[in-house]
Design an enzyme around this catalytic site. Structure first.
Site, short mmCIF file in Angstrom:
data_model
loop_
_atom_site.label_atom_id
_atom_site.label_comp_id
_atom_site.label_asym_id
_atom_site.label_seq_id
_atom_site.Cartn_x
_atom_site.Cartn_y
_atom_site.Cartn_z
CB ILE A 1 63.25 62.03 38.38
CG1 ILE A 1 63.60 63.27 39.22
CG2 ILE A 1 63.91 62.09 37.00
CD1 ILE A 1 62.96 64.59 38.76
CB THR B 1 60.40 68.25 40.32
OG1 THR B 1 59.69 68.69 39.16
CG2 THR B 1 59.52 68.41 41.54
CD GLU C 1 57.81 68.62 30.45
OE1 GLU C 1 58.99 68.97 30.27
OE2 GLU C 1 57.35 68.34 31.57
#
Ligand SMILES: Cc1cc2nc3c(=O)[nH]c(=O)nc-3n(C[C@H](O)[C@H](O)[C@H](O)COP(=O)(O)OP(=O)(O)OC[C@H]3O[C@@H](n4cnc5c(N)ncnc54)[C@H](O)[C@@H]3O)c2cc1C
Length: 381
Positions: A160, A129, A246
């Site tokens: 993060i 991201t 994930e």
């Protein structure tokens, strides 16, 4: 033998061992970690010593080569601790960041990092991201250009997890400036201390307080060619592939949290006196908690089914997207009801449910927002 169509005796043993670990090593200390804004390294090392950080990885590196359902057990039981920040610190390392290494690492990279990753001595983070690219991964602007035997990375990453305390970062960068959209991205291994790499702001979050979250800055960050992970320009595919594991794990974590909230709330309403009995005597309370329990059971079964498909190597993007969409929303609905039945106490910082409400909020946003997941399902309908 177990009664479950999905879990083996080994999985059930794992569940019991994790429950003992959480009771002994997490619950007594995790309020302090919430205050500190991070889960201590010593806990990760302990998890490593006990073999929980390498469950999915080959035995030659110290792992135990278990399947997706083992990750589900880990995520459910860590989620059930009621400390989402602790859970995500571990799960990003085991199931969201280090799988990049396991799936795409060459022999040299695996030999160099895998034993430390499994032992909890090398903590990992995944940096996809950016300030201007979240759900739309193809918008990534961080760039990497070739200079002799090195690559030079420029740009920044946002939100993060493990960003402050990690040792090894899997960083997605654009290696072909002319390629459009999903093409031209590559994953790089960046070690803490690499020249030109720094941790920017530590981000102050609503929940997941015992997880550290940071902005990362790459200013002419130089890494050797040997730090390219997987195929050059093949990074988008790697990110999408890893999203499957994930999202299963995030769904399992959410269902663990929801179960814990229902357990806590049952304890509370059974002892709380009102109107000549306990709150549990009220049919409205019983029915809402019963509905929560039924929906969470449905969510768990969907997680198990998706994990089972994944473990068999089946294409399960549709089912995994359903897991993420359904469980991410459901955990929030359950938290709302559970906080409601805690009354005013549920609004106090000292009430575990108050923290759990805050922790749950991100579950419908991070790792694939509900709306994006619904689009993935719709595409396959
Ligand atoms: C606590 C936390 C930890 C995180 N950890 C990491 C990490 O370790 N590594 C990492 O790389 N990233 C991480 N993220 C980033 C996370 O994955 C992103 O926040 C998420 O993907 C959403 O991206 P965004 O925030 O840019 O929101 P945007 O993409 O700007 O979207 C905002 C909202 O718009 C809506 N939306 C978006 N797209 C669509 C669409 N197609 N249709 C309809 N509605 C849409 C959704 O409701 C979404 O929530 C973390 C985020 C948080 C909050």
């Amino acid at each position: 033998m177990t009664d479950s169509p999905y879990f083996t005796f080994e999985h059930e043993m794992l569940r019991e061992q994790l429950q003992r670990f959480v009771a002994r090593e997490v619950i007594p200390h995790a309020d302090a970690w919430e205050q500190d804004g991070a889960t201590p390294r010593s806990v990760l090392r302990k998890l490593g010593e006990l073999g929980y950080l390498g469950m999915r990885y080959p035995e030659e590196y110290g792992g135990s080569a278990l399947d997706t359902l083992a990750s589900v057990v880990l995520a459910e039981e860590l989620g059930r601790s009621g400390y989402g920040g602790f859970a995500i610190t571990v799960l990003v390392h085991t199931d969201m960041a280090s799988p990049h290494l396991a799936n795409a690492g060459n022999e040299e990279q695996l030999a160099r990092y895998m034993p430390g990753v499994i032992a909890g001595e090398i903590i990992t983070a995944v940096a996809v991201t950016e300030p201007d690219a979240g759900s739309d991964v193809a918008r990534i602007r961080t760039s990497a250009r070739r200079e002799g035997d090195d690559w030079v990375i420029n740009g920044s990453k946002m939100f993060i997890t493990n960003g402050v305390h990690a040792d090894l970062y899997f960083v997605a960068a654009r290696t072909d400036p002319d390629a459009r959209g999903s093409r031209g991205l590559t994953i790089f291994l960046v070690e803490k201390g690499a020249p030109g790499f720094s941790v920017g702001r530590t981000l102050d979050k609503m929940g997941w307080r015992s997880s550290d979250t940071a902005e990362l800055v790459f200013n002419d960050c130089r890494v050797p060619r040997a730090n390219v992970l997987g195929e050059i320009d093949g990074g988008f595919y790697a990110v999408m592939q890893n999203f499957q594991n994930e999202r299963i794990v995030l769904g399992a974590q959410a269902m663990g949290e929801a179960r814990r909230a229902i357990e806590l709330t049952l304890d509370y309403v059974r002892q709380r006196k009102a109107f000549g009995g306990t709150l549990w005597d009220k049919q409205a309370v019983q029915q809402r908690l019963a509905r929560c329990a039924a929906e969470v059971e449905a969510g768990r079964q969907l997680v198990y089914y998706a994990a089972w498909l994944d473990a068999r190597g089946n294409d399960c993007v549709k089912e995994v997207s359903m897991v993420k969409a359904y469980c991410g929303e459901l955990v929030n609905r359950v938290m709302y009801d559970c906080q409601q039945f805690h009354g005013g106490f549920g609004y106090m910082r000292e009430a575990p449910i108050e923290r759990m409400v805050r922790d749950a909020r991100v579950q419908s946003i991070g790792g694939g927002a509900t709306e994006v997941m619904l689009q993935e399902i719709a595409k396959r309908m």
